[in-house]
Design a protein around this motif. Structure first.
Motif, PDB file in Angstrom:
ATOM      1  N   LYS A  55      -1.150  -7.931  10.535  1.00 13.57           N
ATOM      2  CA  LYS A  55      -0.312  -7.174  10.172  1.00 13.57           C
ATOM      3  C   LYS A  55      -1.627  -5.495   9.587  1.00 13.57           C
ATOM      4  O   LYS A  55      -2.570  -5.876   8.778  1.00 13.57           O
ATOM      5  N   SER A  56      -0.694  -4.367  10.308  1.00 16.76           N
ATOM      6  CA  SER A  56      -1.537  -2.969  10.568  1.00 16.76           C
ATOM      7  C   SER A  56      -0.661  -2.063   9.084  1.00 16.76           C
ATOM      8  O   SER A  56      -1.274  -1.215   8.453  1.00 16.76           O
ATOM      9  N   THR A  57       0.752  -2.805   7.837  1.00 15.25           N
ATOM     10  CA  THR A  57       1.149  -2.012   7.262  1.00 15.25           C
ATOM     11  C   THR A  57       1.700  -2.357   6.433  1.00 15.25           C
ATOM     12  O   THR A  57       1.339  -4.192   6.576  1.00 15.25           O
ATOM     13  N   GLY A  58       1.827  -2.205   5.277  1.00  9.93           N
ATOM     14  CA  GLY A  58       2.452  -2.954   4.033  1.00  9.93           C
ATOM     15  C   GLY A  58       3.079  -2.546   3.148  1.00  9.93           C
ATOM     16  O   GLY A  58       3.380  -0.847   3.363  1.00  9.93           O
ATOM     17  N   PHE A  59       4.087  -2.802   2.228  1.00  8.56           N
ATOM     18  CA  PHE A  59       4.079  -1.883   1.106  1.00  8.56           C
ATOM     19  C   PHE A  59       3.748  -2.110   0.241  1.00  8.56           C
ATOM     20  O   PHE A  59       3.042  -2.931  -0.543  1.00  8.56           O
ATOM     21  N   TYR A  60       2.939  -1.056  -0.731  1.00 11.59           N
ATOM     22  CA  TYR A  60       1.742  -1.055  -1.621  1.00 11.59           C
ATOM     23  C   TYR A  60       2.811  -0.615  -3.141  1.00 11.59           C
ATOM     24  O   TYR A  60       3.561   0.551  -3.143  1.00 11.59           O
ATOM     25  N   CYS A  61       2.717  -1.374  -3.799  1.00 10.65           N
ATOM     26  CA  CYS A  61       3.055  -1.226  -5.230  1.00 10.65           C
ATOM     27  C   CYS A  61       2.549  -0.698  -6.435  1.00 10.65           C
ATOM     28  O   CYS A  61       1.749  -1.695  -6.644  1.00 10.65           O
ATOM     29  N   LEU A  62       1.915  -0.507  -7.387  1.00 14.25           N
ATOM     30  CA  LEU A  62       1.673  -0.177  -9.037  1.00 14.25           C
ATOM     31  C   LEU A  62       2.490  -0.859  -9.728  1.00 14.25           C
ATOM     32  O   LEU A  62       3.366   0.392  -9.902  1.00 14.25           O
ATOM     33  N   VAL A  63       1.416  -1.332 -10.343  1.00 15.46           N
ATOM     34  CA  VAL A  63       2.307  -1.850 -12.264  1.00 15.46           C
ATOM     35  C   VAL A  63       0.937  -1.670 -13.045  1.00 15.46           C
ATOM     36  O   VAL A  63      -0.434  -2.275 -13.070  1.00 15.46           O
ATOM     37  N   GLU A  64       1.292  -1.041 -14.040  1.00 17.11           N
ATOM     38  CA  GLU A  64       0.385  -0.337 -14.996  1.00 17.11           C
ATOM     39  C   GLU A  64       1.233  -1.628 -16.525  1.00 17.11           C
ATOM     40  O   GLU A  64       2.298  -1.416 -17.107  1.00 17.11           O
ATOM     41  N   PHE A  65       0.825  -2.210 -16.940  1.00 14.75           N
ATOM     42  CA  PHE A  65       1.116  -3.215 -18.086  1.00 14.75           C
ATOM     43  C   PHE A  65      -0.274  -3.348 -18.855  1.00 14.75           C
ATOM     44  O   PHE A  65      -0.846  -2.863 -19.361  1.00 14.75           O
ATOM     45  N   LYS A  66       0.491  -3.673 -20.603  1.00 11.43           N
ATOM     46  CA  LYS A  66      -0.129  -4.163 -21.315  1.00 11.43           C
ATOM     47  C   LYS A  66       0.153  -5.218 -21.871  1.00 11.43           C
ATOM     48  O   LYS A  66       1.153  -5.726 -21.962  1.00 11.43           O
ATOM     49  N   ALA A  67      -1.070  -5.944 -22.220  1.00 11.64           N
ATOM     50  CA  ALA A  67      -0.534  -7.646 -21.781  1.00 11.64           C
ATOM     51  C   ALA A  67      -1.923  -8.306 -22.600  1.00 11.64           C
ATOM     52  O   ALA A  67      -3.479  -7.785 -22.693  1.00 11.64           O
ATOM     53  N   GLU A  68      -1.771  -9.403 -22.676  1.00 14.87           N
ATOM     54  CA  GLU A  68      -3.305 -11.019 -23.587  1.00 14.87           C
ATOM     55  C   GLU A  68      -4.003 -11.283 -22.245  1.00 14.87           C
ATOM     56  O   GLU A  68      -3.003 -11.352 -21.376  1.00 14.87           O
TER      57      GLU A  68
END
Length: 115
Positions: A55-68
């Motif tokens: 596959k030459s394309t894809g859905f990019y997703c970013l998640v920023e979070f605070k966690a242990e």
């Protein structure tokens, strides 16, 4: 609690609804384990530098979070088990990266207000 940023690429054969459901599923994994989600960005369908799983394309997703730290293992196990995820990367942010991320969030918020 540490601050993290995770970027994952979903297979391009998904519909818009399926992509959003998958992102929501991973956000739920985080919130169920006590993480605080600071920011979420869906960058959309992008061309990748090289083919992954033919596959030459894809859905990019970013998640920023605070966690242990224990939450990261659970999240990444979820990524590995889900066939919709073709790549992922989770990084712990240091103080400089946290400052940069805050500036970026504020800049995006201003853009959305103007639009």
């Amino acid at each position: 609690m540490n601050q993290y940023e995770t970027v994952f690429i979903l297979t391009p054969v998904l519909s818009e609804d399926q992509m959003k459901e998958t992102v929501a599923k991973f956000k739920k994994v985080l919130t169920d384990k006590g993480a605080e989600i600071l920011n979420e960005e869906i960058w959309g369908l992008k061309k990748m530098a090289y083919a992954i799983q033919k596959k030459s394309t894809g859905f990019y997703c970013l998640v920023e979070f605070k966690a242990e730290p224990e939450v990261i293992k659970i999240l990444e196990t979820g990524y590995r088990r889900d066939e919709k995820v073709i790549r992922f990367l989770t990084v712990k942010l240091d103080k400089y990266a946290i400052q940069y991320a805050e500036k970026r969030r504020n800049k995006l918020a201003k853009k959305e207000e103007e639009a």
